[in-house]
Design a protein around this motif. Structure first.
Motif, PDB file in Angstrom:
ATOM      1  N   LEU A   1      -0.875  -5.767  -9.879  1.00  0.00           N
ATOM      2  CA  LEU A   1      -0.637  -5.013  -8.589  1.00  0.00           C
ATOM      3  C   LEU A   1      -0.090  -3.921  -8.776  1.00  0.00           C
ATOM      4  CD1 LEU A   1       0.898  -8.187  -7.022  1.00  0.00           C
ATOM      5  CD2 LEU A   1      -1.272  -7.191  -6.195  1.00  0.00           C
ATOM      6  N   ASP A   2       0.752  -3.510  -9.649  1.00  0.00           N
ATOM      7  CA  ASP A   2       1.537  -1.876  -9.587  1.00  0.00           C
ATOM      8  C   ASP A   2       0.647  -1.095 -10.104  1.00  0.00           C
ATOM      9  OD1 ASP A   2       3.934  -3.466  -9.230  1.00  0.00           O
ATOM     10  OD2 ASP A   2       4.548  -3.498 -11.141  1.00  0.00           O
ATOM     11  N   THR A   3      -0.549  -1.552 -10.931  1.00  0.00           N
ATOM     12  CA  THR A   3      -1.250  -0.453 -11.532  1.00  0.00           C
ATOM     13  C   THR A   3      -2.567  -0.197 -10.795  1.00  0.00           C
ATOM     14  OG1 THR A   3      -2.203  -1.941 -13.074  1.00  0.00           O
ATOM     15  CG2 THR A   3      -0.347  -0.565 -13.934  1.00  0.00           C
ATOM     16  N   ALA A   4      -2.958  -0.919  -9.763  1.00  0.00           N
ATOM     17  CA  ALA A   4      -3.950  -0.728  -9.114  1.00  0.00           C
ATOM     18  C   ALA A   4      -4.247   0.720  -8.397  1.00  0.00           C
ATOM     19  CB  ALA A   4      -4.200  -1.992  -8.205  1.00  0.00           C
TER      20      ALA A   4
ATOM     21  N   LEU B   1       0.906  -1.151  -0.053  1.00  0.00           N
ATOM     22  CA  LEU B   1      -0.105  -0.076  -0.096  1.00  0.00           C
ATOM     23  C   LEU B   1       0.879   1.211   0.043  1.00  0.00           C
ATOM     24  CD1 LEU B   1      -2.926  -0.744   2.370  1.00  0.00           C
ATOM     25  CD2 LEU B   1      -2.863  -1.154   0.062  1.00  0.00           C
ATOM     26  N   ARG B   2       0.342   2.411  -0.443  1.00  0.00           N
ATOM     27  CA  ARG B   2       1.079   3.750  -0.643  1.00  0.00           C
ATOM     28  C   ARG B   2       0.436   4.809   0.247  1.00  0.00           C
ATOM     29  NH1 ARG B   2       4.654   2.003  -0.802  1.00  0.00           N
ATOM     30  NH2 ARG B   2       6.000   3.739  -1.312  1.00  0.00           N
TER      31      ARG B   2
ATOM     32  N   VAL C   1      -8.321   0.995  -1.531  1.00  0.00           N
ATOM     33  CA  VAL C   1      -9.244   0.101  -1.645  1.00  0.00           C
ATOM     34  C   VAL C   1      -9.217  -1.062  -2.856  1.00  0.00           C
ATOM     35  CG1 VAL C   1     -11.785  -0.083  -2.242  1.00  0.00           C
ATOM     36  CG2 VAL C   1     -11.142   1.661  -0.554  1.00  0.00           C
ATOM     37  N   ALA C   2      -8.596  -0.259  -3.990  1.00  0.00           N
ATOM     38  CA  ALA C   2      -8.458  -1.067  -5.092  1.00  0.00           C
ATOM     39  C   ALA C   2      -7.299  -1.892  -5.255  1.00  0.00           C
ATOM     40  CB  ALA C   2      -8.233  -0.216  -6.435  1.00  0.00           C
TER      41      ALA C   2
ATOM     42  N   ARG D   1      -7.952  -4.958  -3.108  1.00  0.00           N
ATOM     43  CA  ARG D   1      -8.907  -5.890  -3.942  1.00  0.00           C
ATOM     44  C   ARG D   1      -8.131  -6.532  -4.628  1.00  0.00           C
ATOM     45  NH1 ARG D   1     -11.724  -2.356  -6.102  1.00  0.00           N
ATOM     46  NH2 ARG D   1     -10.995  -2.272  -8.178  1.00  0.00           N
ATOM     47  N   VAL D   2      -7.194  -6.003  -5.555  1.00  0.00           N
ATOM     48  CA  VAL D   2      -6.172  -6.673  -6.306  1.00  0.00           C
ATOM     49  C   VAL D   2      -5.563  -7.892  -5.564  1.00  0.00           C
ATOM     50  CG1 VAL D   2      -4.511  -6.674  -8.139  1.00  0.00           C
ATOM     51  CG2 VAL D   2      -6.601  -4.926  -8.206  1.00  0.00           C
ATOM     52  N   LEU D   3      -4.920  -7.252  -4.600  1.00  0.00           N
ATOM     53  CA  LEU D   3      -4.030  -7.999  -3.847  1.00  0.00           C
ATOM     54  C   LEU D   3      -4.539  -9.233  -3.241  1.00  0.00           C
ATOM     55  CD1 LEU D   3      -1.190  -8.285  -2.176  1.00  0.00           C
ATOM     56  CD2 LEU D   3      -2.545  -7.244  -0.273  1.00  0.00           C
ATOM     57  N   ALA D   4      -6.322  -9.237  -2.845  1.00  0.00           N
ATOM     58  CA  ALA D   4      -7.025 -10.347  -2.576  1.00  0.00           C
ATOM     59  C   ALA D   4      -7.168 -11.507  -3.521  1.00  0.00           C
ATOM     60  CB  ALA D   4      -8.191 -10.075  -1.865  1.00  0.00           C
ATOM     61  N   GLU D   5      -7.383 -10.869  -4.734  1.00  0.00           N
ATOM     62  CA  GLU D   5      -7.708 -11.484  -6.129  1.00  0.00           C
ATOM     63  C   GLU D   5      -6.461 -12.207  -6.433  1.00  0.00           C
ATOM     64  OE1 GLU D   5     -10.652  -8.447  -8.161  1.00  0.00           O
ATOM     65  OE2 GLU D   5      -8.670  -8.680  -8.843  1.00  0.00           O
ATOM     66  N   VAL D   6      -5.160 -11.709  -6.188  1.00  0.00           N
ATOM     67  CA  VAL D   6      -4.147 -12.468  -6.710  1.00  0.00           C
ATOM     68  C   VAL D   6      -3.571 -13.502  -5.726  1.00  0.00           C
ATOM     69  CG1 VAL D   6      -1.447 -12.182  -6.974  1.00  0.00           C
ATOM     70  CG2 VAL D   6      -2.940 -10.499  -8.034  1.00  0.00           C
TER      71      VAL D   6
END
Length: 321
Positions: free
Chosen positions: A318-321, A197-198, A255-256, A259-264
């Motif tokens: 992951l990088d672009t989420a 996270l950033r 948030v995004a 979500r992508v982290l959980a998907e991966v």
């Protein structure tokens, strides 16, 4: 375990993960600390991180605890020769410097650097540390004084490699230029807070900054500099409902990414923590995560990330989420 070289071709060989020992001897008892250290070594882990002030803020603590415990473990396991040992100077409380926490630190003046290494060697029960970090910037002393004081420790054999922690990229670069211009050993590792996270935009400036694009770009251009990251798993906030996101990461932009982290993680059959660690270690500029764990089970979860490989599409998502 996977391995790499710290600070370029001339540095020591280190495990791709580093075990942080911040709570050992304070909030994590000695038996548990020894069990975690034993398991890390059994798995091939060689890189261990402490500091001369961990964890002075714990009730009843002085800041000696982590180094003292690690010294006892090194002796009892006869592990000094197979352990790459990192410790730090600069943030230990010094009441003579004032009551405010920011002014309370020993700093990075020449006498403080010398006193710092002497204290660490005594507590660790060794005559040398492999990596010595200048921890927190100290703008109250000239940068060249700090550079020269640290270089003398390498020259006299008490330190193997130098690192900087919680330093702005421009300060890191300037220190390295000063050292190079004088033919002195300079910083070859940098430790910053770093996770997937950033942080939110507009945070007040402090000296505990994130590993940002500027730092990673600088490291990419200087292969003799190894980035290490702390706070990688945010104290369990990725995976535990009872651990809310730290305020700096609790904003709509997260948030995004979550979500992508959980998907991966679901695609890989892995935990979100393992995906975060794999993302750090497998990036264009590989980062050595400093694991903050308090049990063998937590360590084993982290170690399993060594076998996880993110494919290019997953990394791009992951990088672009």
């Amino acid at each position: 375990m996977h391995y790499r070289t710290l600070g370029g071709d001339q540095g020591p060989r280190i495990s791709a993960m580093c075990l942080g020992t911040l709570p050992f001897g304070t909030t994590v008892d000695e038996a548990t600390s020894f069990a975690v250290l034993d398991r890390f070594a059994e798995a091939g882990g060689t890189f261990v991180d402490t500091a001369n002030h961990f964890a002075f803020w714990a009730p009843g603590a002085t800041g000696d605890e982590s180094e003292l415990l690690l010294g006892r473990w090194l002796r009892s396991r006869r592990a000094a020769g197979r352990t790459v040992l990192a410790t730090k100077v600069g943030a230990r409380p010094d009441p003579a410097r004032g009551a405010a926490r920011s002014a309370h630190a020993e700093g990075l003046g020449g006498p403080a650097v010398r006193a710092g290494i002497e204290g660490s060697l005594r507590r660790l029960g060794t005559d040398r540390v492999d990596l010595y970090y200048a921890h927190l910037e100290d703008r109250s002393v000239p940068l060249d004084e700090t550079v020269e004081a640290l270089a003398r420790l390498v020259q006299d054999g008490t330190v193997g490699t130098l690192g900087a922690g919680n330093h702005r990229t421009w300060r890191l670069a300037e220190a390295r230029l000063i050292a190079a211009g004088r033919g002195l050993p300079g910083f070859r590792a940098v430790q910053q807070r770093h996770t997937y996270l950033r942080p939110r935009r507009g945070l007040p400036s402090d000296l505990r900054g994130e590993a940002d694009e500027e730092l990673l770009d600088y490291a990419a251009a200087h292969p003799d500099l190894t980035p290490t990251g702390y706070g990688t798993l945010m104290g369990g906030a990725y995976s535990r409902a009872d651990r809310p996101l730290p305020e700096r990461y609790d904003h709509p932009g997260s948030v995004a990414r979550l979500r992508v982290l959980a998907e991966v993680a679901a695609e890989c059959g892995a935990t979100v923590n393992q995906v975060v660690l794999a993302w750090l270690m497998g990036g264009p500029v590989p980062v050595v995560p400093v694991l903050g764990v308090s049990s063998v089970a937590q360590l084993d979860e982290c170690l399993a990330a060594l076998a996880l490989r993110l494919d290019p599409v997953q990394r791009a998502r992951l990088d672009t989420a």
